[in-house]
Write a protein that holds these residues in place. Structure first.
Motif, short mmCIF file in Angstrom:
data_model
loop_
_atom_site.label_atom_id
_atom_site.label_comp_id
_atom_site.label_asym_id
_atom_site.label_seq_id
_atom_site.Cartn_x
_atom_site.Cartn_y
_atom_site.Cartn_z
N ALA A 114 -15.99 63.47 10.00
CA ALA A 114 -15.75 63.46 11.45
C ALA A 114 -14.29 63.74 11.75
CB ALA A 114 -16.17 62.12 12.03
N ALA A 115 -13.37 63.15 10.97
CA ALA A 115 -11.94 63.35 11.21
C ALA A 115 -11.53 64.79 10.92
CB ALA A 115 -11.13 62.39 10.35
N LEU A 116 -12.23 65.45 9.99
CA LEU A 116 -11.89 66.84 9.67
C LEU A 116 -12.19 67.79 10.82
CD1 LEU A 116 -12.88 67.46 5.93
CD2 LEU A 116 -10.62 67.65 6.98
N LYS A 117 -12.96 67.36 11.78
CA LYS A 117 -13.21 68.20 12.96
C LYS A 117 -11.94 68.38 13.78
CE LYS A 117 -17.62 68.37 11.99
NZ LYS A 117 -18.19 69.61 11.40
N GLN A 118 -11.02 67.42 13.67
CA GLN A 118 -9.80 67.44 14.47
C GLN A 118 -8.52 67.60 13.67
OE1 GLN A 118 -10.02 67.40 17.78
NE2 GLN A 118 -12.25 67.18 17.70
N HIS A 119 -8.57 67.33 12.35
CA HIS A 119 -7.35 67.29 11.55
C HIS A 119 -7.51 68.14 10.29
CE1 HIS A 119 -5.99 63.95 14.10
NE2 HIS A 119 -7.22 63.48 13.98
N ALA A 120 -6.37 68.64 9.79
CA ALA A 120 -6.39 69.51 8.61
C ALA A 120 -6.44 68.74 7.30
CB ALA A 120 -5.18 70.43 8.61
N ALA A 121 -6.03 67.46 7.34
CA ALA A 121 -6.02 66.64 6.13
C ALA A 121 -6.37 65.21 6.52
CB ALA A 121 -4.65 66.68 5.45
N VAL A 122 -7.26 64.59 5.72
CA VAL A 122 -7.76 63.25 6.05
C VAL A 122 -7.69 62.37 4.81
CG1 VAL A 122 -9.77 61.92 6.80
CG2 VAL A 122 -9.29 64.15 7.83
N ILE A 144 8.90 42.56 -1.30
CA ILE A 144 8.76 43.85 -0.62
C ILE A 144 7.91 43.64 0.62
CG2 ILE A 144 7.83 46.20 -0.78
CD1 ILE A 144 8.36 46.12 -3.75
N ASP A 145 8.41 44.09 1.75
CA ASP A 145 7.69 43.93 3.01
C ASP A 145 6.42 44.79 2.96
OD1 ASP A 145 6.82 43.57 5.56
OD2 ASP A 145 8.58 44.46 6.54
N ARG A 146 5.28 44.14 3.13
CA ARG A 146 4.01 44.89 3.06
C ARG A 146 3.62 45.53 4.37
NH1 ARG A 146 0.59 39.34 2.45
NH2 ARG A 146 0.50 38.78 4.67
N ALA A 147 4.36 45.27 5.43
CA ALA A 147 4.05 45.87 6.73
C ALA A 147 4.08 47.39 6.63
CB ALA A 147 5.05 45.39 7.78
N GLY A 148 3.04 48.01 7.08
CA GLY A 148 2.96 49.47 7.04
C GLY A 148 2.57 50.05 5.71
N LEU A 149 2.24 49.20 4.72
CA LEU A 149 1.84 49.69 3.41
C LEU A 149 0.31 49.72 3.30
CD1 LEU A 149 4.37 47.94 1.00
CD2 LEU A 149 4.46 50.26 1.94
N TYR A 150 -0.21 50.80 2.74
CA TYR A 150 -1.66 50.98 2.63
C TYR A 150 -2.01 51.54 1.26
CZ TYR A 150 -2.06 50.26 7.66
OH TYR A 150 -2.03 49.72 8.92
N ARG A 151 -3.21 51.23 0.82
CA ARG A 151 -3.75 51.77 -0.42
C ARG A 151 -4.53 53.05 -0.12
NH1 ARG A 151 -7.66 47.56 -2.37
NH2 ARG A 151 -7.56 46.69 -0.27
N ALA A 152 -4.22 54.11 -0.85
CA ALA A 152 -4.92 55.38 -0.66
C ALA A 152 -6.19 55.41 -1.49
CB ALA A 152 -4.00 56.53 -1.05
N GLN A 153 -7.24 56.00 -0.93
CA GLN A 153 -8.52 56.12 -1.62
C GLN A 153 -8.99 57.57 -1.59
OE1 GLN A 153 -10.92 53.16 0.64
NE2 GLN A 153 -10.89 51.93 -1.24
N THR A 154 -10.13 57.82 -2.17
CA THR A 154 -10.83 59.09 -2.04
C THR A 154 -12.26 58.77 -1.59
OG1 THR A 154 -11.66 59.20 -4.32
CG2 THR A 154 -9.47 60.07 -3.91
N PRO A 155 -12.97 59.74 -1.00
CA PRO A 155 -12.65 61.17 -0.90
C PRO A 155 -11.57 61.46 0.13
CG PRO A 155 -14.66 60.72 0.33
CD PRO A 155 -14.29 59.44 -0.37
N GLN A 156 -10.73 62.44 -0.21
CA GLN A 156 -9.74 62.94 0.73
C GLN A 156 -10.22 64.30 1.22
OE1 GLN A 156 -5.91 62.75 -1.24
NE2 GLN A 156 -6.18 60.57 -1.73
N GLY A 157 -10.15 64.51 2.52
CA GLY A 157 -10.73 65.71 3.11
C GLY A 157 -9.68 66.68 3.61
N PHE A 158 -9.98 67.99 3.50
CA PHE A 158 -9.01 69.01 3.88
C PHE A 158 -9.72 70.26 4.40
CE2 PHE A 158 -7.48 66.54 0.30
CZ PHE A 158 -6.23 66.10 0.75
N ARG A 159 -9.03 70.98 5.25
CA ARG A 159 -9.42 72.36 5.51
C ARG A 159 -9.19 73.12 4.20
NH1 ARG A 159 -8.35 72.49 11.19
NH2 ARG A 159 -9.40 70.60 11.96
N PHE A 160 -10.18 73.85 3.77
CA PHE A 160 -10.13 74.40 2.42
C PHE A 160 -8.94 75.34 2.20
CE2 PHE A 160 -11.21 77.75 -0.65
CZ PHE A 160 -11.36 76.96 -1.78
#
Length: 381
Positions: A114-122, A144-160
């Motif tokens: 759904a996000a790929l409909k609007q964005h080039a990378a998700v 270390i301040d954890r504010a604003g820190l996130y864990r990245a996962q997959t699947p990661q989506g892209f315009r091919f």
């Protein structure tokens, strides 16, 4: 595209972790099936290590996949090789997923698409909940301040085209994921909510956790049954469980009258509460006249996957005096397995008679009954 070219040595099993058993099947198979069963995915390709072709073929046997691609020395090399191999298909979008994340929920794939409909990378992310410390040896050096820190996962989506160009320009680099490659190329990366179930299997403890998670998700197991009858008419062959068998008569029906596949189609539809074969393929519709019944069964399998489930076993019993089923049993099992994308070991075909009693005993026709078991690994769609 699923990246499965790594070695995964930290699990400590002496072989690549993506091929280790998880709930009775290779971990890779779980990851692949999550995408094959999603209605928004047109096809799946896996990038593998050059030494893994034999074990890969075993792990994905029966699944409808594009041929695998050999990866490179680093993950980034493997992804680029996989992307280059997709150029011939001219996709508009691509999801890139790690094979070490076997528990992908349909809802996570939905969010990325759904996000790929609007964005080039998700990028799916989860907020860091634990307190973070920087260590100096075994001692805490600072918080270390954890504010604003996130864990990245997959699947990661892209315009091919966008991610392919980014990977080509980043060749020789050492980015840890594809979102980093995109960001380095100046592409804005949009985030969506990740999933706690989509964790990465890195250690033996992670593999055990995945087994527990998958076991809990498999608690929703459903069974459907089907029954069908077709009378004989003039002819010289019958179709049973997708196999043509010479016979002194034919079976009468609007389609090819494959009584075994018809019963199994009803069993699969029944397991997910989705009507019966007649509600999906009206007998009065001329377009189904004479059509091969593998089309009906394949449709039922697709409906099961679209519902968020997977087929775990099917069992067909043919009831007739003739023709003899035994000589064709293995061909029937193989044909059903091929239609549904299953391992042959999950398909049973049996035959019995009614001891010359009733219409089958009088050789007036053939009956079939079928059972199908499906499992929802997550919430039903």
């Amino acid at each position: 595209m699923i990246v499965a070219a790594g070695r995964g040595t930290r699990v400590g099993a002496g072989r690549a972790k993506q091929y280790l058993p998880l709930a009775g099947e290779p971990m890779l198979r779980h990851a692949v099936r999550a995408f094959l069963g999603h209605p928004g995915i047109a096809g799946v390709r896996v990038v593998i290590h050059a030494d893994d072709r034999a074990v890969y073929d075993t792990a994905v046997a029966g699944l409808d996949l594009a041929g695998p691609v050999t990866g490179g020395a680093e993950r980034q090399d493997s992804v680029r090789a996989g992307l280059e191999s997709l150029v011939e298909f001219a996709p508009t979008e691509v999801l890139i997923h790690d094979a070490a994340r076997p528990l992908v929920e349909p809802a996570l794939i939905d969010r990325c698409l759904a996000a790929l409909k609007q964005h080039a990378a998700v990028l799916p992310v989860l907020a860091v909940a634990d307190s973070l410390k920087r260590l100096d040896g075994d001692s805490v050096a600072c918080d270390i301040d954890r504010a604003g820190l996130y864990r990245a996962q997959t699947p990661q989506g892209f315009r091919f085209a966008t991610i392919l160009d980014a990977h080509r320009r980043a060749a020789g680099g050492h980015h840890t994921d594809d979102a980093s490659v995109a960001a380095a190329a100046g592409i804005a990366v949009h985030t969506v909510a990740g999933s706690e179930r989509a964790f990465k299997v890195t250690t033996a403890e992670d593999l055990a956790r995945a087994g527990r998670e998958l076991g809990a998700g498999m608690a929703d197991i459903r069974v459907g049954q089907g029954f069908d009858v077709h009378a004989f008419e003039a002819g010289d062959r019958v179709y049973l469980c997708g196999v043509e068998i010479p016979h002194e008569a034919a079976l009468k029906g609007h389609s090819d009258a494959d009584v075994g596949l018809h019963a199994l189609t009803d069993a699969l539809l029944g397991a997910i509460g989705d009507g019966d074969i007649g509600s999906h393929f009206l007998p009065s519709d001329p377009q189904w006249r004479g059509v091969a019944s593998d089309r009906f069964l394949r449709h039922a399998g697709e409906r099961v996957r679209a519902a968020g489930a997977r087929i775990t076993a099917v069992d067909v019993t043919l009831i007739c005096e003739a023709p003899k089923v035994g000589p064709h049993r293995e061909a029937m099992r193989a044909r059903i397995a091929d239609i549904l994308g299953l391992e042959v070991g999950r398909v049973s075909v049996k035959a019995t008679t009614t001891e010359r009693l009733g219409f089958t005993g009088r050789r007036e026709g053939i009956a079939a009954q079928a059972l199908a078991t499906v499992a929802f690994d997550g919430p039903a769609r």
